[in-house]
Design an enzyme around this catalytic site. Structure first.
Site: not given
Ligand code: NAD
Length: 449
Positions: A160, A257, A259, A261, A263
């Site tokens: 990472k 959340g 975001g 994923v 949404y």
């Molecule tokens: P992102 O940053 O796009 O979305 C995260 C969302 O969570 C944001 O909308 C943010 O405002 C919200 N958030 C942050 N803190 C919060 C809290 N305390 N309570 C409620 N909402 C909160 O990230 P993402 O890409 O959607 O990833 C989400 C999670 O999944 C992360 O932990 C990431 O490491 C994990 N993940 C993502 C992927 C990927 O392909 N994007 C793959 C594996 C794991």
């Protein structure tokens, strides 16, 4: 590093004999024009006429003189406990950007005949956060990436990259050129994780590095979509296991959340008729979802209220470390399944297995995140391998195998052995990850190696 005038610091840990080695270097001039990286200079060019390097004993002296001995000992302990290979730190003094590359096992990647021998996302943290907390985050995530790659049958070790800096605009070529240069050094392919925008990835890919995947203009697009599809499949499988039906139209699902994923996952679930209770610290994301779906299908709860929500399933899709022994007492759900990395608040496998057992004792089905939030790395890998020819269709079957079929077998196997799915999947994957170490043989390659 600032005091010693270093640009680069490497800390290596050899697990076989528990040896530590350090290297510190000055490799570029402070006024380097990173925006011209890959135009005027490449990763193998000489970037200073004032190169210097120091080794382990001089660095130990420096840590002692600066009163940082305990700090170094803490880092060494973390590397040892997590079975990590080390940390590489790249410091851009003029912009105050610190890149800390956390390296876990390389057994699956070391002979993969590729520039990237590890894979794992890139996260940006604020400068105000404590450096040790950022490092712990990176090390935990790197460890999970080793397992995630193995689960996905990908020939890469786990890593990472955590970056501590001020927010970076997508048109900041100086900062992004520096990150592109460092990325080449890291021998990884990566993709944006929290705090690192898809627009930053777009600029980096266009100008500096094909090793960053998952930008908004990338051939595969952001990895959040595929990850959400994998989570959707895993949730349906867990539902069938617990409620004997994959039909979720009578289920309430709490999504933390919305975001990249969360949404997309919410939309998959809503299309199947589920009722959602959602939260996000950014309320605009909630409003956006609510504006598209019926009010009685998407209910908002404040961030701190999500754990006690009256839901059948809790889907953490935001920050890590949300599941603690105290939170378990608040949960009303029977299933936890979501994309967030490192959902359990723990820094070792043993602590994770312990919390997973507590969840099972509370009647909650839980599977450690890296066993099912795997589609993101599959999407990143597809782009890394196929570049412009990458597509979701090329990995859809793989996602279904890993996130649906393999999760189903894991749940069945766990039930028949009396182990938690988390304990069992650790056992299964460690047989692969540590095979090369324990038997002195080359690690098995995935079918894509
Ligand atoms: P992102 O940053 O796009 O979305 C995260 C969302 O969570 C944001 O909308 C943010 O405002 C919200 N958030 C942050 N803190 C919060 C809290 N305390 N309570 C409620 N909402 C909160 O990230 P993402 O890409 O959607 O990833 C989400 C999670 O999944 C992360 O932990 C990431 O490491 C994990 N993940 C993502 C992927 C990927 O392909 N994007 C793959 C594996 C794991």
């Amino acid at each position: 590093m600032e005091k010693e005038n270093l640009t680069t610091l490497e800390i290596f840990h050899n697990q076989k004999d528990d040896a530590f080695l350090m290297k510190g270097m000055k490799e570029w001039n402070e006024d380097a024009n990173w925006g011209r990286y890959m135009v005027d200079f490449s990763p193998e060019d000489i970037l200073t006429d004032n190169y210097s390097a120091i080794g382990t004993s001089a660095l130990l002296d420096a840590f002692r003189t600066l009163g940082l001995n305990d700090y170094l000992e803490r880092i060494k302990k973390l590397l040892k406990e997590g079975r990590h290979h080390g940390i590489e730190i790249y410091y851009n003094r003029s912009r105050n950007i610190r890149v800390m590359y956390c390296k876990h096992m390389n057994t699956l990647g070391i002979q993969n005949r590729s520039q990237a021998i590890r894979s794992g996302g890139i996260r940006r943290h604020e400068l105000s956060e404590s450096e040790i907390d950022v490092l712990i985050d990176g090390l935990n995530l790197a460890r999970a990436m080793t397992y995630k790659n193995a689960i996905a049958n990908l020939p890469y070790g786990g890593c990472k990259t955590v970056v501590q800096s001020d927010p970076v605009n997508a048109d900041d070529l100086d900062a992004l050129g520096f990150l592109g240069y460092v990325l080449f050094r890291l021998r990884t392919f990566t993709g944006p994780d929290m705090g690192f925008t898809v627009e930053m990835a777009d600029t980096m890919r266009e100008k500096f590095s094909k090793a960053i995947t998952g930008g908004s203009k990338s051939p595969m697009g952001p990895t959040g979509g595929p990850t959400a599809y994998g989570e959707y499949l895993a949730i349906k499988e867990a539902c069938d296991f617990v409620y004997s039906s994959r039909d979720i139209s009578d289920k309430t699902i709490a999504v933390q959340g919305l975001g990249e994923v969360g949404y997309t996952l919410a939309e998959y679930l809503l299309k199947d008729g589920a009722r959602l209770i959602v939260t996000d610290t950014d309320i605009s994301r909630v409003r956006n979802l609510q504006s598209k779906w019926a009010a009685d299908q998407v209910q908002y709860v404040a961030p701190e209220g999500i754990y006690a929500a009256d839901a059948d399933i809790f889907s953490p899709c935001a920050i890590g470390g949300v599941i603690t022994a105290e939170i378990i007492g608040q949960l009303k759900c029977r299933i936890i399944m979501g994309s967030a990395n490192n959902q359990l608040k723990a820094t070792s496998k043993e602590a994770e297995i312990d919390l997973a057992r507590k969840l099972a004792d509370a009647g909650i089905l839980f599977v450690i995140d890296w066993a099912h939030n795997t589609a993101g790395v599959l999407a990143g890998w597809a782009e890394w391998i196929w570049q412009e020819k990458a597509s979701f269709d090329k990995i859809k079957q793989k996602i279904e195998l890993v996130c649906r079929d393999n999760i189903r077998s894991l749940l069945e196997q766990a039930k028949s052995t009396g182990k938690t799915p988390t304990e069992l999947v650790y056992e299964n994957v460690e047989e692969v990850v540590y095979a090369g170490l324990e038997f002195g043989e080359a690690a098995p390659f995935g079918e894509n190696g």
